[in-house]
Design an enzyme around this catalytic site. Structure first.
Site, PDB file in Angstrom:
ATOM      1  N   CYS A  41      26.149  34.843  -7.933  1.00  0.00           N
ATOM      2  CA  CYS A  41      26.313  36.277  -7.711  1.00  0.00           C
ATOM      3  C   CYS A  41      27.713  36.500  -7.160  1.00  0.00           C
ATOM      4  CB  CYS A  41      25.272  36.794  -6.722  1.00  0.00           C
ATOM      5  SG  CYS A  41      25.664  38.473  -6.172  1.00  0.00           S
TER       6      CYS A  41
ATOM      7  N   LYS B  72      17.020  10.275 -10.492  1.00  0.00           N
ATOM      8  CA  LYS B  72      16.418  10.720 -11.747  1.00  0.00           C
ATOM      9  C   LYS B  72      15.994   9.530 -12.618  1.00  0.00           C
ATOM     10  CE  LYS B  72      19.765  14.250 -12.198  1.00  0.00           C
ATOM     11  NZ  LYS B  72      20.383  15.230 -13.113  1.00  0.00           N
TER      12      LYS B  72
ATOM     13  N   CYS C   7      21.238  41.497  -3.822  1.00  0.00           N
ATOM     14  CA  CYS C   7      22.141  42.660  -3.696  1.00  0.00           C
ATOM     15  C   CYS C   7      22.206  43.522  -4.954  1.00  0.00           C
ATOM     16  CB  CYS C   7      23.547  42.192  -3.326  1.00  0.00           C
ATOM     17  SG  CYS C   7      24.439  41.471  -4.710  1.00  0.00           S
TER      18      CYS C   7
ATOM     19  N   CYS D 232      27.383  38.143  -3.436  1.00  0.00           N
ATOM     20  CA  CYS D 232      26.812  37.299  -2.375  1.00  0.00           C
ATOM     21  C   CYS D 232      27.638  36.033  -2.164  1.00  0.00           C
ATOM     22  CB  CYS D 232      25.386  36.901  -2.717  1.00  0.00           C
ATOM     23  SG  CYS D 232      24.213  38.252  -2.661  1.00  0.00           S
TER      24      CYS D 232
ATOM     25  N   PRO E 183      15.080  18.388 -16.372  1.00  0.00           N
ATOM     26  CA  PRO E 183      14.600  17.348 -15.443  1.00  0.00           C
ATOM     27  C   PRO E 183      15.568  17.150 -14.276  1.00  0.00           C
ATOM     28  CG  PRO E 183      14.600  16.561 -17.723  1.00  0.00           C
ATOM     29  CD  PRO E 183      15.367  17.846 -17.697  1.00  0.00           C
ATOM     30  N   GLU E 184      15.038  17.233 -13.072  1.00  0.00           N
ATOM     31  CA  GLU E 184      15.832  16.927 -11.889  1.00  0.00           C
ATOM     32  C   GLU E 184      15.033  15.910 -11.082  1.00  0.00           C
ATOM     33  OE1 GLU E 184      18.197  19.882 -10.309  1.00  0.00           O
ATOM     34  OE2 GLU E 184      18.075  21.185 -12.057  1.00  0.00           O
TER      35      GLU E 184
ATOM     36  N   CYS F 113      21.231  40.461  -9.213  1.00  0.00           N
ATOM     37  CA  CYS F 113      20.973  39.546  -8.105  1.00  0.00           C
ATOM     38  C   CYS F 113      19.746  40.036  -7.331  1.00  0.00           C
ATOM     39  CB  CYS F 113      22.197  39.526  -7.193  1.00  0.00           C
ATOM     40  SG  CYS F 113      21.930  38.683  -5.623  1.00  0.00           S
TER      41      CYS F 113
HETATM   42 ZN    ZN Z   1      24.024  39.115  -4.726  1.00  0.00          ZN
END
Ligand code: ZN
Length: 262
Positions: free
Chosen positions: A256, A51, A233, A259, A2-3, A230
């Site tokens: 990642c 929330k 990439c 990245c 839950p967000e 990823c």
């Molecule tokens: Zn990446």
């Protein structure tokens, strides 16, 4: 998980089912409110703040609010009276019925009936999905902790309200920063704008997506994708434990390593 968007959507469903109607039966399955009975009270509104979720009720001159928080596992089920519950009965924390609708809150982390609901959210920063969303204040709040990892600061609901574990990883990926990067070293206005855009786009979507794709298994960039390539990439996504400041301790952050350079 839950967000803020999950809670916003739950408020939307509860409002559609309950607002404007008198409650015909209530059952609070938490010790402190075990004898509380709000039958006869009318639901005047349902709203989310970060929330936190509020079901406002009134009886004559008296007003109150049923405050709840989903925490990690909570969920609201709203349906016609008599609909089969999708979770075991012993996990129900509150049941609210009108003439035709039943709302059941399962596994809620908080259930309470408050005469003054504002006190429950007075500590929160600007609500990403609130009518009075205030990006500048959110940026200023974050900037006050320059040495805190951005992945920790984004979970601190006192700074801005609505981000959970999924979004913090996704936001960091989109901005090419590690969740462990210091607040002082990231583009705060950009990150806050991305957070707002992602939650807003997803507020009523049945499937949460940060990639723009809602096809199963393609919705998210890095969250929950450790040991997989990823999407940008091909480098293997890494999972790391990073604290939250909301009392829930260490939680997984995903990134990642290519990245998101340190
Ligand atoms: Zn990446």
């Amino acid at each position: 998980m839950p967000e803020g968007d999950t809670v916003f959507a739950a408020a939307h469903r509860l409002r559609a089912g309950l607002a404007g109607k008198p409650l015909t039966r209530t059952d609070f399955r938490v010790p402190r409110y075990a004898t509380t009975d709000l039958s006869g009270w009318a639901v005047t509104g349902v709203r989310s703040v970060g929330k936190h979720l509020f079901i406002d009720v009134s009886a004559g001159e008296r007003t109150a609010s049923i405050h709840s928080h989903l925490k990690m596992e909570g969920r609201w089920q709203v349906g016609p009276l008599g609909t089969r519950w999708r979770r075991p009965g012993h996990t129900a924390r509150v049941v609210l019925c009108t003439d035709d609708v039943e709302a059941v809150g399962f596994d809620l982390g908080v259930v309470e009936v408050l005469a003054d609901p504002a006190t429950a959210v007075a500590h929160l920063g600007p609500d990403l999905l609130g009518d009075n969303w205030d990006a500048a204040t959110a940026v200023a709040n974050l900037a006050r902790s320059p040495d805190t990892p951005i992945g920790v600061a984004l979970l601190d609901q006192r700074l801005l309200a609505g981000i959970g574990n999924v979004y913090r990883s996704e936001i960091c990926f989109l901005h090419r920063v590690r969740p462990t990067a210091r607040v002082a070293d990231v583009d705060l206005p950009g990150i806050v704008e991305t957070a707002h855009r992602l939650l807003w786009e997803n507020r009523l979507r049945p499937i949460r997506s940060t990639t723009g794709v809602t096809a199963r298994g393609r919705e998210l960039w890095v969250y929950g994708r450790d040991r997989r390539p990823c999407r940008r990439c091909g480098t293997t996504v890494v999972r790391d434990m990073l604290g939250g400041l909301d009392g829930q301790g260490e939680r997984s952050a995903y990134f990642c390593p290519r990245c998101q350079q340190p």
